[in-house]
Design an enzyme around this catalytic site. Structure first.
Site, PDB file in Angstrom:
ATOM      1  N   ALA A 107       6.185  53.370  44.990  1.00 35.94           N
ATOM      2  CA  ALA A 107       4.732  53.239  44.856  1.00 35.94           C
ATOM      3  C   ALA A 107       4.214  54.380  43.988  1.00 35.94           C
ATOM      4  O   ALA A 107       4.954  55.319  43.669  1.00 35.94           O
ATOM      5  CB  ALA A 107       4.071  53.307  46.231  1.00 35.94           C
ATOM      6  N   LYS A 108       2.985  54.319  43.586  1.00 37.72           N
ATOM      7  CA  LYS A 108       2.336  55.434  42.893  1.00 37.72           C
ATOM      8  C   LYS A 108       0.837  55.265  43.034  1.00 37.72           C
ATOM      9  O   LYS A 108       0.345  54.137  43.162  1.00 37.72           O
ATOM     10  CB  LYS A 108       2.709  55.418  41.400  1.00 37.72           C
ATOM     11  CG  LYS A 108       2.636  56.768  40.752  1.00 37.72           C
ATOM     12  CD  LYS A 108       3.869  57.587  41.051  1.00 37.72           C
ATOM     13  CE  LYS A 108       3.777  58.971  40.455  1.00 37.72           C
ATOM     14  NZ  LYS A 108       5.031  59.705  40.649  1.00 37.72           N
TER      15      LYS A 108
END
Ligand code: NAD
Length: 417
Positions: A107-108
């Site tokens: 994720a980011k």
């Protein structure tokens, strides 16, 4: 119409995933799932500034894939960050967590802002509001953020506190926290330590005697300065380092203690006595055993790759080598330890921080470093084995390792409903 590398960032990663899925017979459904992101949240929220005015900020949280476990990835505060870049970084996290075999997805997150323009109070209000906006998306078993460019342990502490206020005490919702609120010993040095471990393993593989190896390091921040100190304690000779203002070179080895003191005092390594001034471009082409790019992306490019004289490149930074440069380095016999492996020490110790939080227990630094050492060594061995079996470079082998693990996890979990 935009054509810049940054603006096509997700397409570039996705193309690579696509190519390797095709070469390795990964199933069509797996390929389709990995060439897009699973969940994307865009938020726009108001923040009261110190002068009484209200500014509206935009932010994102993207989960690329969570087949192997809760999603994991940092939060970036930067004025130029885009959703496309966040998608690409999320996909790289899916690959990185799979390469080092921690039970996470990728994720980011990001907020479009320049943290240097914000007072401490503004930074806290922005962070707490962003945390409350993404609280529906994150959680200790769902998606666990961490620091990235422009964010810090203090920012992580505010996010932990905001989330805990909304949902009950939850230190495991985020990693990279200060020690006092559930951070892990060894987290600050983890990326540099992991880079040191992978550089030494590469040296052993390439027949370079680490005790006499010469090292050039671009970037003297968290990763660059840590890896310099740790390699020096292994007997390596640090012959050149640099930062954004320039570099210094001494073929007989730099006095690291003096260099760190100067960096603290003046903010730069430039002008260090008893060393020759060099540019960042010159540093990359120095004769040395190990080159460690530990600053920013796209430093080894088509134009300079053939001039690299190092036997080994260990990528402390994310994406310091372009695909064209990669081909040239491989053709010239340079052994490249790719970013998804060489700089994975940070995410490994983030994982160890999360495990400690879930157990409500703290380990000592030796225990954390011991796990990091064995997990990096195992991962390096796994990738090297695929590289030898498939006769491919270490980056392709790392992606093959990751995609194989992702495909196996997806097949085992099956589809719901
Ligand atoms: P940092 O901000 O602490 O240090 C960056 C260093 O690079 C500084 O010395 C800076 O002066 C230098 N630099 C900046 N622009 C430069 C330029 N144009 N030319 C030469 N030097 C330049 O950052 P960091 O945390 O050490 O991260 C460095 C790299 O490692 C980044 O690519 C980051 O994404 C990657 N990385 C960091 C971590 C981590 O845990 N810190 C984890 C994984 C990857």
């Amino acid at each position: 119409m935009s054509t810049s590398v940054e603006e096509q960032a997700f397409e570039n990663v996705s193309r690579l995933i696509n190519d390797i899925c095709e070469r390795t017979n990964v199933s069509e459904i797996c390929r389709l799932r990995l060439t897009g992101c699973e969940r994307e949240l865009t938020v726009r929220f108001p923040v009261k500034m110190d002068d009484g005015q209200v500014r509206v900020f935009s932010g994102f949280r993207v989960v690329h894939n969570d087949s192997r476990g809760p999603a994991k990835g940092g939060i970036r505060y930067h004025p130029d960050v885009t959703l496309d870049e966040v998608r690409a970084l999320a996909a790289l996290m899916t690959l990185k967590t799979a390469v080092v075999n921690v039970p996470y997805g990728g994720a980011k997150g990001a907020v479009i802002c320049d943290p240097k323009d914000l007072s401490q109070g503004e930074l806290e209000r922005l962070t707490r509001r962003y945390a409350s906006e993404i609280a529906i998306f994150i959680g200790p078993n769902i998606d666990i953020p961490a620091p990235d460019v422009g964010t810090s342990p203090q920012v992580m502490a505010w996010i932990m506190d905001t989330y805990s206020t909304l949902r009950g005490y939850s230190p495991a919702v985020i990693t990279g926290k200060p020690l006092e609120v559930g951070g892990s010993k060894g987290r600050f040095e983890a990326t540099g330590r992991g880079c040191m471990i992978s550089a030494l393993l590469a040296a052993k593989h390439a027949g370079v005697n680490a005790a006499e190896a010469t090292i050039a390091i671009q970037g003297f921040g968290n990763v660059g300065a840590t890896v310099a100190k740790l390699l020096a304690t292994e007997g390596c000779l640090i012959i050149a380092v640099s930062d954004s203002r320039g570099g210094v070179y001494s073929p007989n080895g730099l006095d690291l203690e003096g260099l760190c003191a100067q960096k603290t005092e003046t903010g730069s390594v430039v002008g260090f006595k008893n060393a020759e001034a060099i540019t960042n471009a010159e540093l990359l082409e120095l004769p040395c055993d190990i080159l460690i790019p530990a600053a920013i992306e796209h430093q080894l490019v088509e134009a300079n790759a053939a001039s690299v004289k190092a036997k080994i490149v260990a990528e402390g930074a994310n994406a310091p080598t372009t695909p064209a440069a990669d081909k040239i380095l491989y053709a010239n016999g340079v052994f490249v330890v790719p970013d998804v492996l060489a700089n994975a020490g940070g995410v490994i110790v983030s994982y160890l921080e999360w495990v400690q939080n879930l157990q409500v227990f703290c380990w000592d630094e030796a225990q954390v470093n011991g796990y990091l050492q064995s997990m990096m060594t195992d991962s390096f061995g796994d990738v090297l084995q695929i590289s030898a079996l498939q006769k491919v470079d270490m980056r392709t082998a790392a992606y093959m390792t990751a995609l194989g693990r992702l495909a196996t996890a997806m097949a085992a979990r099956g589809l719901f409903p």
